[in-house]
Scaffold this motif. Structure first.
Motif, mmCIF file in Angstrom:
data_model
loop_
_atom_site.group_PDB
_atom_site.id
_atom_site.type_symbol
_atom_site.label_atom_id
_atom_site.label_comp_id
_atom_site.label_asym_id
_atom_site.label_seq_id
_atom_site.Cartn_x
_atom_site.Cartn_y
_atom_site.Cartn_z
ATOM 1 N N ALA A 88 0.713 -1.113 -0.378
ATOM 2 C CA ALA A 88 -0.037 0.161 -0.371
ATOM 3 C C ALA A 88 0.768 1.513 0.114
ATOM 4 O O ALA A 88 0.168 2.291 -0.146
ATOM 5 C CB ALA A 88 -0.981 0.226 1.449
ATOM 6 N N THR A 89 2.208 1.427 0.141
ATOM 7 C CA THR A 89 2.911 2.381 0.246
ATOM 8 C C THR A 89 3.306 2.415 -1.531
ATOM 9 O O THR A 89 3.334 3.778 -1.676
ATOM 10 C CB THR A 89 4.547 1.902 0.624
ATOM 11 N N HIS A 90 3.008 1.400 -1.878
ATOM 12 C CA HIS A 90 3.737 2.467 -3.320
ATOM 13 C C HIS A 90 2.389 2.120 -3.597
ATOM 14 O O HIS A 90 2.103 3.000 -5.196
ATOM 15 C CB HIS A 90 3.680 1.028 -3.938
ATOM 16 N N GLU A 91 0.726 1.509 -3.958
ATOM 17 C CA GLU A 91 -0.294 2.140 -4.460
ATOM 18 C C GLU A 91 -1.428 1.772 -3.305
ATOM 19 O O GLU A 91 -1.915 0.802 -3.286
ATOM 20 C CB GLU A 91 -0.429 0.378 -4.736
ATOM 21 N N PRO A 92 -1.264 2.856 -3.098
ATOM 22 C CA PRO A 92 -2.115 3.185 -1.915
ATOM 23 C C PRO A 92 -3.791 2.952 -1.879
ATOM 24 O O PRO A 92 -4.220 2.303 -0.566
ATOM 25 C CB PRO A 92 -2.184 4.606 -1.134
ATOM 26 N N ASP A 93 -4.647 3.275 -2.706
ATOM 27 C CA ASP A 93 -5.484 2.545 -3.144
ATOM 28 C C ASP A 93 -6.004 1.210 -2.852
ATOM 29 O O ASP A 93 -6.864 0.763 -2.670
ATOM 30 C CB ASP A 93 -6.220 3.802 -4.250
ATOM 31 N N HIS A 94 -5.282 1.052 -4.303
ATOM 32 C CA HIS A 94 -5.666 -0.719 -4.428
ATOM 33 C C HIS A 94 -5.430 -1.445 -3.144
ATOM 34 O O HIS A 94 -5.617 -2.531 -2.434
ATOM 35 C CB HIS A 94 -4.741 -1.171 -5.469
ATOM 36 N N GLY A 95 -3.769 -1.049 -2.739
ATOM 37 C CA GLY A 95 -3.233 -1.145 -1.370
ATOM 38 C C GLY A 95 -4.973 -1.807 0.321
ATOM 39 O O GLY A 95 -4.765 -2.053 1.044
ATOM 40 N N TYR A 96 -5.358 -0.274 -0.114
ATOM 41 C CA TYR A 96 -6.996 -0.168 0.742
ATOM 42 C C TYR A 96 -7.566 -0.731 0.517
ATOM 43 O O TYR A 96 -8.018 -1.733 1.366
ATOM 44 C CB TYR A 96 -6.675 1.567 0.932
ATOM 45 N N PHE A 97 -7.793 -1.013 -0.558
ATOM 46 C CA PHE A 97 -9.148 -2.055 -0.867
ATOM 47 C C PHE A 97 -8.374 -3.739 -0.838
ATOM 48 O O PHE A 97 -9.251 -3.853 -0.035
ATOM 49 C CB PHE A 97 -8.652 -2.058 -2.447
ATOM 50 N N ILE A 98 -7.608 -3.952 -1.250
ATOM 51 C CA ILE A 98 -6.984 -5.618 -0.548
ATOM 52 C C ILE A 98 -7.046 -5.098 0.921
ATOM 53 O O ILE A 98 -7.862 -6.530 1.317
ATOM 54 C CB ILE A 98 -5.786 -5.918 -0.985
ATOM 55 N N ILE A 99 -6.328 -4.579 1.593
ATOM 56 C CA ILE A 99 -6.313 -4.336 3.139
ATOM 57 C C ILE A 99 -8.108 -4.800 3.993
ATOM 58 O O ILE A 99 -8.238 -5.428 4.619
ATOM 59 C CB ILE A 99 -5.760 -3.780 4.112
ATOM 60 N N ASP A 100 -8.513 -4.147 3.682
ATOM 61 C CA ASP A 100 -10.239 -3.746 3.224
ATOM 62 C C ASP A 100 -10.881 -5.049 3.414
ATOM 63 O O ASP A 100 -11.027 -5.618 4.365
ATOM 64 C CB ASP A 100 -10.567 -2.453 2.990
ATOM 65 N N ASN A 101 -10.712 -5.732 2.368
ATOM 66 C CA ASN A 101 -11.272 -6.848 1.982
ATOM 67 C C ASN A 101 -10.366 -8.543 3.111
ATOM 68 O O ASN A 101 -11.516 -9.321 3.741
ATOM 69 C CB ASN A 101 -10.993 -7.431 1.032
ATOM 70 N N MET A 102 -9.095 -7.987 3.047
ATOM 71 C CA MET A 102 -9.218 -9.266 4.049
ATOM 72 C C MET A 102 -9.001 -9.051 5.677
ATOM 73 O O MET A 102 -9.123 -10.135 6.128
ATOM 74 C CB MET A 102 -6.892 -9.387 3.503
ATOM 75 N N LEU A 103 -9.508 -7.657 6.194
ATOM 76 C CA LEU A 103 -9.889 -7.841 7.378
ATOM 77 C C LEU A 103 -11.390 -7.943 7.067
ATOM 78 O O LEU A 103 -11.548 -8.547 7.959
ATOM 79 C CB LEU A 103 -9.964 -6.248 7.567
ATOM 80 N N ASP A 104 -11.745 -8.318 6.484
ATOM 81 C CA ASP A 104 -13.490 -8.588 6.282
ATOM 82 C C ASP A 104 -13.666 -10.239 6.647
ATOM 83 O O ASP A 104 -14.142 -11.341 7.042
ATOM 84 C CB ASP A 104 -14.410 -7.689 5.104
ATOM 85 N N ALA A 105 -12.352 -10.566 5.893
ATOM 86 C CA ALA A 105 -12.645 -12.104 5.806
ATOM 87 C C ALA A 105 -11.915 -12.566 6.938
ATOM 88 O O ALA A 105 -11.645 -13.544 7.307
ATOM 89 C CB ALA A 105 -11.620 -12.203 4.420
ATOM 90 N N GLY A 106 -10.953 -11.565 7.754
ATOM 91 C CA GLY A 106 -10.909 -12.122 9.442
ATOM 92 C C GLY A 106 -9.219 -12.276 9.626
ATOM 93 O O GLY A 106 -8.867 -12.786 10.305
ATOM 94 N N ALA A 107 -8.232 -11.276 8.965
ATOM 95 C CA ALA A 107 -7.404 -11.379 8.842
ATOM 96 C C ALA A 107 -6.840 -10.364 10.235
ATOM 97 O O ALA A 107 -7.758 -9.593 10.906
ATOM 98 C CB ALA A 107 -6.456 -9.987 7.699
ATOM 99 N N ASP A 108 -5.677 -10.779 10.751
ATOM 100 C CA ASP A 108 -5.086 -9.875 12.554
ATOM 101 C C ASP A 108 -4.746 -9.246 11.956
ATOM 102 O O ASP A 108 -3.233 -9.359 11.960
ATOM 103 C CB ASP A 108 -4.799 -11.441 13.280
ATOM 104 N N PRO A 109 -4.989 -7.895 12.573
ATOM 105 C CA PRO A 109 -3.820 -6.863 12.466
ATOM 106 C C PRO A 109 -3.415 -6.221 13.216
ATOM 107 O O PRO A 109 -2.236 -5.778 13.412
ATOM 108 C CB PRO A 109 -5.011 -6.034 12.258
ATOM 109 N N ARG A 110 -3.499 -7.064 14.441
ATOM 110 C CA ARG A 110 -3.178 -6.558 16.465
ATOM 111 C C ARG A 110 -1.379 -8.196 15.859
ATOM 112 O O ARG A 110 -0.735 -7.902 16.947
ATOM 113 C CB ARG A 110 -3.438 -7.765 17.026
ATOM 114 N N ILE A 111 -1.074 -8.748 14.788
ATOM 115 C CA ILE A 111 0.180 -9.260 15.190
ATOM 116 C C ILE A 111 1.370 -8.713 14.743
ATOM 117 O O ILE A 111 1.314 -7.722 13.540
ATOM 118 C CB ILE A 111 -0.153 -10.866 14.268
#
Length: 194
Positions: free
Chosen positions: A112-135
């Motif tokens: 996301a540092t290089h592709e902020p909008d696309h990176g945001y989209f991917i991260i948002d969907n990964m979080l929705d799928a259950g990815a844990d941002p605390r690791i």
């Protein structure tokens, strides 16, 4: 004397991919690197559409030096179509760690540092799928620690996901609350019958 050729040997079963070239592990890595969903779906088909086998293949396939899984590889390159299919496969580990202790979410935050909008989209969907941002990775950093300061929207997304997870009751609490509710229901039905 007849000079007829001997009958041909019985037809052999088609060779498995490892006999004819790239193994399934090599193919799944290539599909992740190139966002090749056709190859991913072909592998799925060859495995008889068995979700458990496909999940096992994805979870156990790792690069030798980095220990990156196919999900790490796809997140590193922003290959959303591959990621999207993988997130829908039951049994796929969404938070595996590579040799640096990074999860695919860490890798996506770096992307996301290089592709902020696309990176945001991917991260948002990964979080929705259950990815844990605390690791935390081996350096003690969470995915949000890789977000550039100018991307406050992404930082807020990761922080709010951390907060939401922290507000969820722990399993022990849920079991205790369930037991208390059951006890109250039994007490209520016992007093009604008196």
């Amino acid at each position: 004397m007849s000079s007829a050729a001997p009958p041909p040997p019985p037809a052999a079963e088609p060779p498995k991919p490892k006999d004819e070239g790239a193994s399934y592990q090599e193919q799944i890595q290539e599909a992740a690197r190139r966002n090749n969903t056709e190859l991913l779906l072909q592998i799925k088909s060859e495995l008889g559409n068995d979700q458990a086998q496909l999940a096992h293949l994805i979870n156990d396939t790792r690069e030798v030096i980095t220990s990156n899984t196919p999900l790490h590889l796809a997140c590193n390159l922003g290959n959303w179509e591959f990621i999207d299919i993988v997130l829908d496969i039951e049994g796929v580990e969404i938070d595996p760690k590579n040799r640096a202790g990074e999860t695919p979410l860490h890798v996506a935050a770096k992307y996301a540092t290089h592709e902020p909008d696309h990176g945001y989209f991917i991260i948002d969907n990964m979080l929705d799928a259950g990815a844990d941002p605390r690791i935390r990775d081996n350096q003690g950093l969470q995915p949000r620690d890789y977000v550039v300061p100018s991307e406050s929207k992404l930082s807020e997304l990761l922080e709010s996901a951390e907060y939401a997870i922290s507000m969820e009751p722990h399993e022990d609490e849920q079991v205790r609350e369930f037991a208390e509710e059951e006890e109250e229901a039994q007490d209520g039905s016992a007093s009604e019958s008196d």
